[in-house]
Design a protein around this motif. Structure first.
Motif, PDB file in Angstrom:
ATOM      1  N   HIS A  31      46.292  46.725  29.208  1.00 46.88           N
ATOM      2  CA  HIS A  31      45.530  45.888  30.143  1.00 46.88           C
ATOM      3  C   HIS A  31      46.455  44.909  30.868  1.00 46.88           C
ATOM      4  CE1 HIS A  31      41.676  47.277  28.581  1.00 46.88           C
ATOM      5  NE2 HIS A  31      42.259  47.256  27.396  1.00 46.88           N
ATOM      6  N   GLU A  33      46.491  43.949  33.755  1.00 49.35           N
ATOM      7  CA  GLU A  33      45.769  43.090  34.708  1.00 49.35           C
ATOM      8  C   GLU A  33      45.072  41.919  34.019  1.00 49.35           C
ATOM      9  OE1 GLU A  33      44.797  45.958  33.518  1.00 49.35           O
ATOM     10  OE2 GLU A  33      42.816  45.448  32.734  1.00 49.35           O
ATOM     11  N   SER A  38      54.203  39.997  30.165  1.00 44.64           N
ATOM     12  CA  SER A  38      54.487  41.412  30.427  1.00 44.64           C
ATOM     13  C   SER A  38      54.831  42.144  29.134  1.00 44.64           C
ATOM     14  CB  SER A  38      55.639  41.551  31.424  1.00 44.64           C
ATOM     15  OG  SER A  38      56.880  41.468  30.755  1.00 44.64           O
ATOM     16  N   GLY A 130      39.958  37.609  34.339  1.00 41.07           N
ATOM     17  CA  GLY A 130      40.021  38.406  35.564  1.00 41.07           C
ATOM     18  C   GLY A 130      38.652  38.445  36.237  1.00 41.07           C
ATOM     19  N   ASN A 133      36.803  41.516  35.510  1.00 39.88           N
ATOM     20  CA  ASN A 133      36.757  41.930  34.098  1.00 39.88           C
ATOM     21  C   ASN A 133      35.362  41.679  33.517  1.00 39.88           C
ATOM     22  OD1 ASN A 133      37.163  42.398  31.380  1.00 39.88           O
ATOM     23  ND2 ASN A 133      39.094  41.262  31.262  1.00 39.88           N
ATOM     24  N   LEU A 155      47.542  37.100  39.657  1.00 41.60           N
ATOM     25  CA  LEU A 155      48.492  38.003  39.006  1.00 41.60           C
ATOM     26  C   LEU A 155      48.871  39.117  39.974  1.00 41.60           C
ATOM     27  CD1 LEU A 155      47.000  38.624  35.440  1.00 41.60           C
ATOM     28  CD2 LEU A 155      48.808  37.032  36.081  1.00 41.60           C
ATOM     29  N   ARG A 156      50.155  39.411  40.022  1.00 44.60           N
ATOM     30  CA  ARG A 156      50.616  40.556  40.813  1.00 44.60           C
ATOM     31  C   ARG A 156      51.327  41.521  39.888  1.00 44.60           C
ATOM     32  NH1 ARG A 156      53.153  38.435  46.501  1.00 44.60           N
ATOM     33  NH2 ARG A 156      51.334  37.240  47.177  1.00 44.60           N
ATOM     34  N   LEU A 157      50.858  42.764  39.883  1.00 44.12           N
ATOM     35  CA  LEU A 157      51.479  43.787  39.038  1.00 44.12           C
ATOM     36  C   LEU A 157      52.647  44.438  39.781  1.00 44.12           C
ATOM     37  CD1 LEU A 157      49.199  43.195  37.187  1.00 44.12           C
ATOM     38  CD2 LEU A 157      48.646  45.607  37.061  1.00 44.12           C
ATOM     39  N   ARG A 161      49.430  45.757  42.990  1.00 42.14           N
ATOM     40  CA  ARG A 161      48.036  45.299  42.906  1.00 42.14           C
ATOM     41  C   ARG A 161      47.990  43.802  42.605  1.00 42.14           C
ATOM     42  NH1 ARG A 161      45.136  48.516  38.564  1.00 42.14           N
ATOM     43  NH2 ARG A 161      47.239  48.726  37.735  1.00 42.14           N
ATOM     44  N   SER A 162      46.995  43.152  43.185  1.00 40.45           N
ATOM     45  CA  SER A 162      46.831  41.719  43.000  1.00 40.45           C
ATOM     46  C   SER A 162      45.460  41.450  42.380  1.00 40.45           C
ATOM     47  CB  SER A 162      46.932  41.036  44.371  1.00 40.45           C
ATOM     48  OG  SER A 162      46.405  39.738  44.309  1.00 40.45           O
ATOM     49  N   PHE A 163      45.392  40.482  41.483  1.00 38.84           N
ATOM     50  CA  PHE A 163      44.139  40.185  40.780  1.00 38.84           C
ATOM     51  C   PHE A 163      43.812  38.706  40.882  1.00 38.84           C
ATOM     52  CE2 PHE A 163      45.721  44.070  39.031  1.00 38.84           C
ATOM     53  CZ  PHE A 163      44.587  44.835  38.840  1.00 38.84           C
ATOM     54  N   GLU A 165      41.693  35.437  39.460  1.00 43.17           N
ATOM     55  CA  GLU A 165      41.231  34.989  38.141  1.00 43.17           C
ATOM     56  C   GLU A 165      40.208  33.878  38.282  1.00 43.17           C
ATOM     57  OE1 GLU A 165      44.498  34.104  35.485  1.00 43.17           O
ATOM     58  OE2 GLU A 165      44.357  36.164  34.749  1.00 43.17           O
TER      59      GLU A 165
END
Ligand SMILES: CC(C)(COP(=O)(O)OP(=O)(O)OC[C@H]1O[C@@H](n2cnc3c(N)ncnc32)[C@H](O)[C@@H]1OP(=O)(O)O)[C@@H](O)C(=O)NCCC(=O)NCCS
Length: 174
Positions: A31, A33, A38, A130, A133, A155-157, A161-163, A165
């Motif tokens: 998970h 995201e 990390s 999230g 989520n 958050l940037r993966l 992708r950006s999330f 919160e």
């Protein structure tokens, strides 16, 4: 796993470091995201490093949820220490292994952390979740954590992708 498997909630200790490390790496891998940390950074640390990172100063704690004696879930809690923010605490690292979900383990872990926060005099218990989520947001709704803001692009993966919160707080002052 049958629903009758015995559940135990307890504070994790340095002797649990191996199991804690495995669970935490699984959470970060499965998970990405849902957590700021990390998996690669966690994988670089051995069990002894995890043992050293475990909270030593109560009321800070990592609560472990054991099913049939095996660590299947966790919730972290810490108190903000500086005097001006000492009325606040935070929840981190909420995770329950896929096979153990839907039987109330996260709820019980969160209740243990909330009880600890209350005993420590925390008046606002904070967490982030999230925005997309749904299972975690339902869990926090049920426990009374109110949304008080949204952090866009929190958050940037590595895949781009950006999330967003949601910031949530539980009022324990009453
Ligand atoms: C969010 C998460 C921690 C929830 O864990 P969980 O142990 O499944 O949570 P619970 O069992 O306490 O509650 C989940 C559901 O099980 C249901 N449930 C609780 N006890 C139950 C029981 N005995 N039998 C059947 N269902 C039960 C609850 O009603 C709830 O249903 P709902 O989501 O439809 O409302 C888990 O999905 C997870 O680890 N997700 C990935 C990581 C993550 O998102 N972490 C949060 C970061 S902020």
């Amino acid at each position: 796993m049958g629903s009758r498997v015995e559940q135990e909630i307890r504070v994790l200790e340095p002797g649990d470091a191996e199991a804690f490390r495995a669970l935490r790496i699984e959470a970060l891998r499965c998970h990405p995201e849902a957590f700021g940390a990390s998996a690669a950074d966690a994988e670089a640390l051995d069990a002894a490093a995890f043992a050293r990172m475990m909270p030593r100063q109560p009321p800070d704690a990592i609560f472990g949820g054991l099913l049939g004696g095996e660590l299947a879930g966790m919730v972290g809690f810490f108190l903000h220490r500086p005097p001006k923010v000492r009325h606040k605490g935070a929840i981190w690292g909420v995770y329950v292994r896929q096979a153990a979900r839907g039987r109330g383990l996260a709820l019980r872990l969160m209740q243990a952390a909330i009880a600890r926060a209350r005993e420590a005099g925390v008046q606002r218990l904070l967490l982030t979740v999230g925005h997309a989520n749904a299972p975690a947001r339902r869990l926090y709704d049920r426990l009374g954590f109110h949304p008080y803001g949204i952090e866009r692009d929190a958050l940037r993966l590595p895949d781009g992708r950006s999330f967003d919160e949601e910031l949530r707080a539980l009022d324990l002052s009453g």
